[in-house]
Every structure is written in structure tokens, then in C-alpha cells.
Design an enzyme around this catalytic site. Structure first.
Site, PDB file in Angstrom:
ATOM      1  N   ARG A  53       0.848  -1.206   0.000  1.00 18.91           N
ATOM      2  CA  ARG A  53       0.000   0.000   0.000  1.00 18.91           C
ATOM      3  C   ARG A  53       0.875   1.245   0.000  1.00 18.91           C
ATOM      4  O   ARG A  53       0.553   2.254  -0.636  1.00 18.91           O
ATOM      5  CB  ARG A  53      -0.961   0.008   1.192  1.00 18.91           C
ATOM      6  CG  ARG A  53      -1.738   1.325   1.291  1.00 18.91           C
ATOM      7  CD  ARG A  53      -3.006   1.273   2.142  1.00 18.91           C
ATOM      8  NE  ARG A  53      -2.919   0.491   3.338  1.00 18.91           N
ATOM      9  CZ  ARG A  53      -2.242   0.826   4.443  1.00 18.91           C
ATOM     10  NH1 ARG A  53      -1.583   1.969   4.495  1.00 18.91           N
ATOM     11  NH2 ARG A  53      -2.234   0.033   5.491  1.00 18.91           N
ATOM     12  N   TYR A 105     -16.214  16.339 -15.864  1.00 22.88           N
ATOM     13  CA  TYR A 105     -16.708  14.958 -15.869  1.00 22.88           C
ATOM     14  C   TYR A 105     -17.743  14.786 -14.735  1.00 22.88           C
ATOM     15  O   TYR A 105     -17.561  15.317 -13.632  1.00 22.88           O
ATOM     16  CB  TYR A 105     -15.512  14.014 -15.672  1.00 22.88           C
ATOM     17  CG  TYR A 105     -15.928  12.607 -15.378  1.00 22.88           C
ATOM     18  CD1 TYR A 105     -16.644  11.868 -16.309  1.00 22.88           C
ATOM     19  CD2 TYR A 105     -15.624  12.011 -14.157  1.00 22.88           C
ATOM     20  CE1 TYR A 105     -17.047  10.579 -16.030  1.00 22.88           C
ATOM     21  CE2 TYR A 105     -16.018  10.720 -13.875  1.00 22.88           C
ATOM     22  CZ  TYR A 105     -16.736  10.009 -14.821  1.00 22.88           C
ATOM     23  OH  TYR A 105     -17.143   8.739 -14.532  1.00 22.88           O
ATOM     24  N   ASP A 177      -7.451  18.105 -15.047  1.00 23.00           N
ATOM     25  CA  ASP A 177      -7.756  16.758 -15.510  1.00 23.00           C
ATOM     26  C   ASP A 177      -7.273  16.680 -16.956  1.00 23.00           C
ATOM     27  O   ASP A 177      -7.827  17.315 -17.849  1.00 23.00           O
ATOM     28  CB  ASP A 177      -9.274  16.523 -15.403  1.00 23.00           C
ATOM     29  CG  ASP A 177      -9.668  15.101 -15.775  1.00 23.00           C
ATOM     30  OD1 ASP A 177      -8.971  14.481 -16.589  1.00 23.00           O
ATOM     31  OD2 ASP A 177     -10.699  14.623 -15.252  1.00 23.00           O
ATOM     32  N   LYS A 202      -8.479   5.467 -19.685  1.00 23.75           N
ATOM     33  CA  LYS A 202      -8.811   5.899 -21.049  1.00 23.75           C
ATOM     34  C   LYS A 202      -7.616   5.711 -22.002  1.00 23.75           C
ATOM     35  O   LYS A 202      -7.140   4.613 -22.150  1.00 23.75           O
ATOM     36  CB  LYS A 202      -9.299   7.349 -20.983  1.00 23.75           C
ATOM     37  CG  LYS A 202     -10.384   7.587 -19.915  1.00 23.75           C
ATOM     38  CD  LYS A 202     -11.625   6.807 -20.239  1.00 23.75           C
ATOM     39  CE  LYS A 202     -12.810   6.900 -19.298  1.00 23.75           C
ATOM     40  NZ  LYS A 202     -12.709   7.321 -17.946  1.00 23.75           N
TER      41      LYS A 202
END
Ligand code: PLP
Length: 394
Positions: A53, A105, A177, A202
């Protein structure tokens, strides 16, 4: 050894600018370290990794890659684009305020309006193409200006450098973004942006297979703060997905360049079609942000949107196109048609959607790697049926 004067296309494969291979074995692909924990050398000698982690060599390779590509100090890999975006917002505290692009978004909209508000972090949505509106929306407690350019789904263009200037004058950080452009086409850190965020789901991964997010900070101190939050929330990207994403990034140049070339041809075709009311694509010279976009980016990308007259015509069109998948998401090898009203922007109330130009006739197209003539012929046939079925006489 690193070689800084290297083209970004080469860096996709060799991030440091020199042949990228494993120093111990010569393997050209990064090893997948499927290990949650790491043996420490002795009672008081700890190695660079202790628990996945907090850090893992495979993830590190990906994080170093995206930092090199964006030209930032530190890269971080998250379990999704939204994990990267929401963790970055956690740099803020109660009573802070955000200024944010109005047609972001839908998931970012949802996080800002429904989660951050509960934590007493307020926001103002603005049309970022209007610089005076941005200046006017700044308050004494504004800490972040959040941009998305081009915006999703209306492809509006924000002048990144001017927003950075406004932010600096007001002691704010800038977040962007960069999902639609990727570092191949737009590198906001070079324009002064503090934090670059990606849905790596994407174009970066490119095959509609994994969900992933990335963040890159301009400076080390901010990177360390974000890494602390990443470790605290634990929304890290799993190592197998890190490997898949590194492989996807290597082919980004070939994929995005081909898709962007096809997107321009398709945008021109749609622009000339009698049934299409408007086409939104920054590669078109009559696009409102064309010049600003090409001052800050090297290409227009592979996403465009277009408006049909109404929902019925849109439905008939969708029912008759054969090649693109009709789905949410973008940036895959397959072309993806989506209907923002009920898909990516379903989280936005109708009134807010309409204010932003997300009408019932708006479709978004992410151009994949099919031959552009096949896509154009497919659209031609579906539009002809839509016209006939709806008895549109133009
Ligand atoms: C521009 C943009 N940003 C962020 C996201 C969220 O990314 P993810 O789905 O990987 O969480 C998306 C997803 O569609 C997006 O299109």
C-alpha cells in the site's frame, strides 16, 4: 543515467530517455512484484519498500513513468481516475473553496457537489473560457482552481497559462484533468499547473481493460503530501494493473496519433452533414478554442461531440450504427459512442446539464483504431436512416 532532450514519443517506451530494461535480468518489461510485504534486512536496516500500500517496485516504475512524461516531480498511481481526483481534493480542509470548470466529468461533479460539501469544502462552477468570470469567482478562502481542458463532453478550451496566472495572483493551487489529451499532447506542468490528474482507464491504458488513475505533482513537497494521502486512503493501483498500464502507455503514441487523424476526418464529415447541428472538436478551425488549444497542446485528440436535432433522431442513429460500441468511457482501440445525458453526466441534474450545453441530442464519440472510412460509411448509413425514419425534411 538519463537523457532529458528526448521526444515524448520515445519517453513513452524509455521514460528516462535511455534503453529501458531491468538492470538485473535484462528483461525489457517491468517485473510484476506480487508481494504485499517485503523482508527487512535487519532489526534496524529497512529497505525502500515495506508494504505494497505504501510502495511497490512495479507501481514505482509506473509512477516514475508518468512523472517523467508529465515533467513533474512525483507521480502516483491510484485505483481509478476518481480515486486520484478525490485524493487530490483531500489536500484541502474544511472551509476551503474551489473554483471549477462548469462542464467537468460527471463523477468529479458528483464528488464536489455531494461529498466535499459535506466536509464544508465549497465550490463555484465557472465557464473557464471566461477569464473574468474565473477572477470574479475567487474568494479569500479559494485554495484550488480545477480545470478540465478540453472539457467533457463539450470540448471547451481553457487557457491554462492564464488560469495559472490568476491562481498565482490569488495564492491558489491549480489542478487539471488531463485525461483527454494525455502528456503526449498536453503537458500542463510545463505551463505552471501544480497537480495533473488522469483517468488512466482511457487513452493511457488504451484497451478498455483496466480502471486506473494517475496524479503528477509539479513539486516534491506537494507530491509527498499527496503520497501521504494515497497511503492513508489506500486507493492504490494493484500491481498487475500497473503492469498493464505501463504496457498500454508504450503504444500511446501510435494509437493516439492514428485516432486523432481519424477524428479530424470524422469531425469534418459530420460538420458537413445536414442532420448535424453542431460539431465540437478543437481540431476544427471554427472551434471557439482552436487557437488557444494549439498554443498549449500539440494535437486535438480523439474525442469529439456532435449534436443531433432531438432525442428521437439520436435514438434512431444509435440504433443503426454498427461499428462503434455504445458505451460509457473513451480512449479504447474500439470507437465508443456515448450519450452523456444518461451516461457520463447522469449524475448531473437536467437543469445543470442543459446549462452546460449537454442537450438531449448530444453524442460523444471517442475514435478508436478502426479504418476511418468504415466509420464514416457507418455514420452515413445510420444518419440516412435517422433522417428518413424521423421524416426530417431539410
Ligand atoms: C475526463 C474524465 N476524468 C475522470 C474520469 C474518472 O475516471 P475513472 O472512471 O477512471 O475513475 C473520467 C471517466 O470517464 C473522465 O472521462
Amino acid at each position: 543515467m538519463s537523457n532529458p532532450n528526448i521526444n515524448i514519443q520515445t519517453k513513452l517506451i524509455h521514460p528516462s530517455g535511455v534503453a529501458n530494461y531491468n538492470q538485473e535480468t535484462g528483461a525489457v518489461n517491468v517485473p510484476v512484484y506480487l508481494s504485499s510485504t517485503f523482508h527487512q534486512e535487519s532489526f534496524d536496516t529497512f529497505g525502500p519498500y515495506d508494504y505494497t500500500r505504501s510502495g511497490n517496485p512495479t507501481r514505482q516504475a509506473l509512477e516514475d513513468t508518468i512523472a517523467a512524461l508529465e515533467g513533474g516531480a512525483r507521480g502516483l498511481a491510484f485505483s481509478s481516475g476518481m480515486a486520484a481526483i478525490s485524493t487530490a481534493f483531500m489536500l484541502l480542509s474544511a472551509d476551503d473553496h474551489i473554483v471549477i470548470s462548469e462542464d467537468v466529468y460527471g463523477g468529479t461533479y458528483r464528488f464536489v457537489t455531494e461529498v466535499l460539501t459535506r466536509l464544508h469544502i465549497d465550490h463555484t462552477f465557472v465557464d473557464m473560457t471566461d477569464l473574468s468570470a474565473v477572477t470574479e469567482s475567487i474568494r479569500s478562502n479559494t485554495k484550488v482552481i480545477f480545470m478540465e481542458t478540453p472539457t467533457n463532453p463539450c470540448l471547451k478550451i481553457t487557457d491554462i497559462k492564464s488560469i495559472v496566472q490568476i491562481a498565482k495572483e490569488n495564492n491558489c493551487l491549480t489542478f487539471i484533468d488531463n485525461t483527454f489529451m494525455t502528456p503526449l499532447l498536453q503537458r500542463p506542468i510545463e505551463l505552471g499547473v501544480d497537480v495533473v490528474l488522469h483517468s488512466a482507464t482511457k487513452f493511457l491504458s488504451g484497451h478498455s481493460d483496466i480502471i486506473a488513475g494517475l496524479a503528477v505533482t509539479k513539486d516534491e513537497e506537494l507530491g509527498n503530501r499527496l503520497a501521504f494521502l494515497q497511503n492513508s486512503f489506500g486507493s492504490i493501483l494493484g500491481v498487475q494493473d500497473c503492469f498493464t498500464l505501463i504496457q498500454g502507455i508504450k503504444t500511446l503514441g501510435a494509437r493516439l496519433q492514428q485516432s486523432a487523424g481519424a477524428a479530424l476526418k470524422i469531425a469534418n464529415y459530420l460538420n458537413g452533414h445536414e442532420l448535424i447541428e453542431a460539431v465540437f472538436y478543437p481540431g476544427l478551425e471554427d472551434h471557439h478554442g482552436h487557437h488557444i488549444h494549439f498554443n498549449q497542446s500539440t494535437g486535438a485528440g480523439a474525442v469529439l461531440s456532435f449534436r443531433l436535432p432531438n432525442q428521437e433522431i439520436t435514438k434512431t442513429f444509435i440504433d443503426h450504427v454498427k461499428i462503434p460500441v455504445f458505451a460509457v468511457s473513451l480512449g479504447g482501440v474500439e470507437s465508443i459512442l456515448s450519450y452523456p445525458t444518461t451516461m457520463s453526466h447522469a449524475a448531473m441534474p437536467r437543469e445543470e446539464r442543459e446549462k452546460r450545453g449537454i442537450s438531449d441530442g448530444l453524442l460523444r464519440l471517442s475514435v478508436g483504431l478502426e479504418h476511418e472510412e468504415d466509420l464514416i460509411n457507418d455514420f452515413e448509413e445510420a444518419l440516412a436512416i435517422a433522417k428518413q425514419k424521423n421524416k426530417v425534411n431539410i
